[in-house]
Structures are given as C-alpha cells and as structure tokens.
Design an enzyme around this catalytic site. Structure first.
Site, PDB file in Angstrom:
ATOM      1  N   CYS A  78      13.491  11.631   6.079  1.00 56.95           N
ATOM      2  CA  CYS A  78      13.646  11.244   7.497  1.00 56.95           C
ATOM      3  C   CYS A  78      15.048  11.586   7.943  1.00 56.95           C
ATOM      4  O   CYS A  78      15.300  11.812   9.117  1.00 56.95           O
ATOM      5  CB  CYS A  78      13.469   9.752   7.680  1.00 56.95           C
ATOM      6  SG  CYS A  78      12.023   9.145   6.932  1.00 56.95           S
ATOM      7  N   LYS A  88       0.858  -1.194   0.000  1.00 59.82           N
ATOM      8  CA  LYS A  88       0.000   0.000   0.000  1.00 59.82           C
ATOM      9  C   LYS A  88       0.895   1.245   0.000  1.00 59.82           C
ATOM     10  O   LYS A  88       1.451   1.626   1.033  1.00 59.82           O
ATOM     11  CB  LYS A  88      -0.924   0.016   1.220  1.00 59.82           C
ATOM     12  CG  LYS A  88      -1.894   1.194   1.174  1.00 59.82           C
ATOM     13  CD  LYS A  88      -2.115   1.749   2.547  1.00 59.82           C
ATOM     14  CE  LYS A  88      -2.241   3.218   2.733  1.00 59.82           C
ATOM     15  NZ  LYS A  88      -2.016   4.194   1.742  1.00 59.82           N
ATOM     16  N   GLU A 139      10.026   2.513  10.624  1.00 62.53           N
ATOM     17  CA  GLU A 139      11.059   3.519  10.350  1.00 62.53           C
ATOM     18  C   GLU A 139      10.317   4.844  10.373  1.00 62.53           C
ATOM     19  O   GLU A 139       9.477   5.103   9.520  1.00 62.53           O
ATOM     20  CB  GLU A 139      11.705   3.234   8.998  1.00 62.53           C
ATOM     21  CG  GLU A 139      13.135   3.705   8.904  1.00 62.53           C
ATOM     22  CD  GLU A 139      13.230   5.182   8.650  1.00 62.53           C
ATOM     23  OE1 GLU A 139      13.630   5.922   9.584  1.00 62.53           O
ATOM     24  OE2 GLU A 139      12.894   5.624   7.551  1.00 62.53           O
ATOM     25  N   GLU A 171       9.976  17.149  14.463  1.00 63.14           N
ATOM     26  CA  GLU A 171      10.225  16.939  13.041  1.00 63.14           C
ATOM     27  C   GLU A 171       9.288  17.827  12.219  1.00 63.14           C
ATOM     28  O   GLU A 171       8.073  17.785  12.398  1.00 63.14           O
ATOM     29  CB  GLU A 171      10.007  15.476  12.665  1.00 63.14           C
ATOM     30  CG  GLU A 171      10.368  15.210  11.218  1.00 63.14           C
ATOM     31  CD  GLU A 171      10.258  13.749  10.823  1.00 63.14           C
ATOM     32  OE1 GLU A 171       9.217  13.135  11.092  1.00 63.14           O
ATOM     33  OE2 GLU A 171      11.222  13.228  10.225  1.00 63.14           O
TER      34      GLU A 171
HETATM   35  C1  UN1 Z   1      14.115   8.690   4.079  1.00 63.73           C
HETATM   36  O1  UN1 Z   1      14.285   9.882   4.200  1.00 63.73           O
HETATM   37  O2  UN1 Z   1      13.077   8.167   4.523  1.00 63.73           O
HETATM   38  O3  UN1 Z   1      19.910   8.289   3.229  1.00 63.73           O
HETATM   39  C2  UN1 Z   1      15.029   7.794   3.363  1.00 63.73           C
HETATM   40  C3  UN1 Z   1      19.102   8.909   2.548  1.00 63.73           C
HETATM   41  C4  UN1 Z   1      18.338   8.171   1.481  1.00 63.73           C
HETATM   42  C5  UN1 Z   1      17.139   7.529   2.072  1.00 63.73           C
HETATM   43  C6  UN1 Z   1      16.264   8.441   2.880  1.00 63.73           C
HETATM   44  N1  UN1 Z   1      19.183   7.188   0.872  1.00 63.73           N
HETATM   45  O4  UN1 Z   1      18.887  10.100   2.705  1.00 63.73           O
END
Ligand code: UN1
Length: 507
Positions: free
Chosen positions: A289, A180, A255, A390
């Site tokens: 992230c 999804k 995550e 965040e």
């Molecule tokens: C994310 O922001 O969820 O290391 C992943 C990084 C990328 C992956 C980010 N290869 O910024």
C-alpha cells in the site's frame, strides 16, 4: 516409480480446536514463484463456520475481558519470544506462499514480533485520565474498556505483519478475535495463530477461518455479534465493508489503496534518492500500500535521474525469493500479473515513455511463476491513469516537475493519501513538504515504505476512514473510553448547578 506428494491439509481454529470446515471443501495454496509447488490445502469455510467462530469468540469474551491486561500481556510476551525463535522458518514459509524475497519476509515476521512486544508492553500502560471533579467530595476518572468480538480481514502482501497490527492491540485491550486471512497467504496466518495458541491464548479468544470473501468475509462483517471490523485491502472492498458495518454501527477501521510519491528536488543526494526509489518502487514487487509508485523529479536533475533509475531497475535480479541472490520476487497470482500487464498497455497507449521493463517474464526459470520485469514509465503526465490509479505491482511512473510548489500539487492530486516522501537537503523545503502533503505518513530523505510499529499507520482521503493502526492509535481503536464519577459526599450534588458558590465566594 513416482510417488504422489500428499499435500498438507490445514484446518480452521475455532474455540481452541483445529476443526474441519462444515463444507468439507478446501482450496489450494500454491507458490507464486513455482505453481507446481502445492503448499497445502486450506478449508473453504462457510457461514456456519463463521457463526461457530463468532459464538466461540463471544463466549470467550466474558472471561478474557476480566483477565487483567498485564496478565494478558504475559501471553503476548511469550508469543513474541516464540515468533523470534521461529523467525527463519516463518519467513521461509511466507516466501514460499507469497513470493517476496527472504530479506523482506524476515522483515515481515520482525514487524509482527515488534508489534507483539509493543502491545504486550501496553498491558501495563492502559492509562486513563484522573482529574478533580468540579464538585467537592466527588472523584472523576476515565478508563479504557474493550469492545467485544473483533473481525479481522487481512491482505496477502504482509501476511503476518498486518494481522499482528490488528490482533495484538485487540487482545491487549481485552477483545476477542475472528480472523479471516487472504486466501493467497493462509499458511502465515495459520502459523501466527499456532504461535498464539501455544503461547497460551485461551480457548475461543482467537479463531481463524479461511475461505472466500463472499462465503466468510461477508457473513463475518455483518454478523450481529461482531462489534468491530478491521480491514486492509482495496478501496473498492473497503467501501463494502464500511456499508456492511453501518446499519449496526460496528466500529470499522479501513486501510486501503495508495498512490504514494517520492519528490526529488534538484538539491537532493541523487544516489540516495535512486536507492530510495528502487527500494520503494520494487520492494515487495511493488505490492505494498505504501509502494512508491510515483516519483516526481525536478527538471534540473530529471534526465540524469531517469537514466540512472532505469539502469538500476533493469539490473535487478528477478526470481524465486528463496534464492538469496534474488532482488525481486513474482506477483502474487495470475490475476495480479494480468492487472500489471494491462496497466503497462494503458501506459503505452497514454503515451508515457517506457524506459525499463514492460514485459512478463515467462521463459526458463520463470516458466512456472507470475513474474514481471521491474517497469518504469518516464515523462508521465500526472493525470494519466497509470499515474492516478493503484497498480499494486512493479510499475513506477516518473513525472517531471518545475519546483517544490508544482511537486506538492502533483503529490496531493490523487484520490489516495497514505505515504509520501521528499529528497532534499534544504530544511525549509523539507518542512514545507511535511506540512503541505496531505497523507498519513511523510518521509524526508527516505522512501515511502518502512513504517515502524510504535507510530500511527494509515492514510487520508480514499486510503482510510480516519482511524490509524499501530502505536497508541491502535489502542484507541480497540478500546472505548468509559468515564467514572464517584460521589462520596452522601448528598445529591448537581453538576453545572451546585458549583457557582465555589467560583465567586463574594456573590
Ligand atoms: C502495506 O503495504 O500494506 O511501511 C503495509 C511499510 C510496511 C508496511 C506496509 N511496514 O511499508
């Protein structure tokens, strides 16, 4: 005479067929750089569709798990080749629905290619341990076994890379998938599944459903025939996923959020640190992230750093990601833009010093998109909300620090623990930071973004729940150990009981 443009209508993929949703309803996918552009209509799936997809995946599991892993790998190798051939088109599709600039969407597709090749390689590397038994004429070893139907719930910021982190290791281990994707970026998810289907993934092994969290995500993660859930998204939703998985002990990998920091020491190469802070803070419009949303700078170089960092941010060219001169694209949607604007106001109210940006861009070429200026707050107190929460947008907080100890304290004093970085030329400081920062990833003399596919990815504290994606860590998550003992002595041998005579023959 104006002709009405008929939008492309997409379907769900269940049991090897592209099918309409039971709801007969669809939602729009629009370009965040120009909301007049309708990319397509995607099905709003229902619980019934979820049930059909899980049934298909459950059925397919019985066959897929018995296909030897090196053979499963051949399909993945083919998929990787196809992704590579189509890379440019896939990247363009992704920029149109997600907004990040072409250089970055090419990187996103490349990350999926890398992961697909890597996991295909793992088809011949699912090693276990073989070891002597403590008993004579007995053999002991361990093998990896698949887990079953895996539900993948993925975000919009890495529309192809993140699904590939989940789907490829799941498949190589012999699991089947119900996927999804985020409703903001269903086209890239569709493109990925299309490639897998064309590469020869058998019917029912990978299924995709689009639709809302409540209508699709919730029934999927609590479905009794789903054995594993992998989720990337906010900490708030992650907590709900974890709770949904708990009653039936589904394997669950989360995550979630980040508040990543770059530490700049007084001996750092400042040019490099500024390049890193710009790329880490404003790459993907700060919607990673791993984004460097905090920078703490040694007081001796603080003034110079802030001036130069702000000047660079102000000169970034914001616009449509398909224009090759654009350096930063829009926010993904209106609500994300609103969040960014709210946090800018919070920062101002908290007394942080706005040194770059701070406004929505809405005139001329920006009129039809969700654009915001690259924004920097200086003189932040590490306890301010803008330095703790965040934001997931182009906002960076700069915090002065006195020395390494102070910087490390600031680094660790947030609820998240994904990524961190230190710029220094002092090897002792670098090693101390590598040891004492409590995150899942630490960079030295590089920004907080840019993880590679063959190493573990994930974070501590409220970023994750202890599992890691990518690398061999993913194989660990998508398989379970089975230990095998084979006794060829033809008599009853009792472990821990019939062994003492070997140890001390004199007794
Ligand atoms: C994310 O922001 O969820 O290391 C992943 C990084 C990328 C992956 C980010 N290869 O910024």
């Amino acid at each position: 005479m104006a002709t009405a443009v008929i939008p492309k209508v997409f379907k769900n993929y269940i049991n090897g067929e592209w099918v309409e949703s039971r709801s007969n309803k669809a939602f729009e996918n629009r370009n965040p750089a120009n909301t007049d552009e309708l990319i397509g209509m995607f099905p709003s799936a229902t619980e019934e569709d979820v049930n059909a997809a899980v049934d298909a995946a459950k059925e397919a599991y019985n066959r897929w798990r018995l296909i030897p892993a090196p053979k499963r790998a051949e399909i993945l190798f083919r998929a990787a080749e196809m992704l590579l051939e189509r890379k440019e088109d896939l990247a363009r599709d992704m920029t149109s629905e997600m907004g990040k600039i072409l250089v970055e969407t090419r990187g996103d597709v490349q990350e999926a290619i890398d992961m697909t090749y890597y996991m295909a390689g793992e088809g011949r590397r699912q090693f276990g341990q073989t070891t002597p038994s403590e008993l004579r004429d007995k053999f002991a070893m361990s093998v990896r076994q698949p887990i079953g139907v895996c539900a993948m719930i993925t975000p919009w910021n890495f529309p192809m890379a993140i699904p590939s982190w989940k789907i490829m290791p799941a498949l190589i281990c012999g699991n089947t998938v119900v996927f999804k994707p985020a409703s903001d970026t269903p086209l890239s998810a569709y493109n990925l599944v299309q490639v897998l289907a064309e590469a020869g993934v058998p019917r029912g092994v990978v299924n995709i459903l689009t639709g809302g969290g409540r209508e699709v995500g919730a029934p999927l993660m609590s479905h009794p025939d789903v054995s594993l859930v992998s989720f990337t998204g906010s900490t708030e939703v992650g907590r709900r996923v974890s709770e949904a998985c708990a009653p039936s002990f589904k394997h669950c990998q989360l995550e979630m959020g980040g508040k990543n920091i770059i530490i700049v020491m007084d001996d750092a190469n400042l040019d490099l640190a500024i390049d890193g802070a710009i790329w880490g803070g404003f790459g993907t419009t700060g919607q990673r992230c791993t984004a460097a949303s905090r920078v703490t700078v040694h007081k001796k170089v603080y003034k110079e750093f802030v001036e130069r960092f702000a000047a660079r941010a102000k000169s970034l060219k914001v616009g449509d990601g398909l224009d090759p001169t654009t350096e930063m694209g829009p926010c993904i949607n209106e609500s994300q833009l609103q969040t960014v604007m709210e946090y800018v106001q919070i920062g101002i109210n908290e007394g942080a010093k706005l040194v770059a940006g701070g406004h929505r861009l809405e005139s001329g070429p920006y009129a039809r998109g969700w654009f915001h200026e690259p924004t920097i707050f200086a003189d932040c107190d590490p306890k301010m909300r803008i330095a703790q929460e965040e934001i997931f947008g182009p906002v960076v907080c700069v915090i002065p620090c006195n020395d390494l100890e102070h910087a490390l304290e600031v680094a660790n004093d947030v609820v998240y623990g994904l990524s961190a970085s230190i710029y220094t030329r002092d090897v002792n400081k670098a090693f101390q930071a590598m040891r004492d920062i409590y995150t899942g990833i630490v960079y030295v003399n590089a920004p907080t973004i840019g993880a590679e596919t063959h190493l573990p990815f994930g974070g501590t504290k409220q970023t994750g729940n202890g599992h890691r994606e990518a690398g061999v860590a993913a194989i660990d998550f998508y398989s379970e150990w089975k230990t095998l003992y084979v006794d060829f002595s033809d008599r009853l041998q009792r472990a821990q009981i019939d062994t003492s005579s070997f140890a001390r023959p004199q007794d």
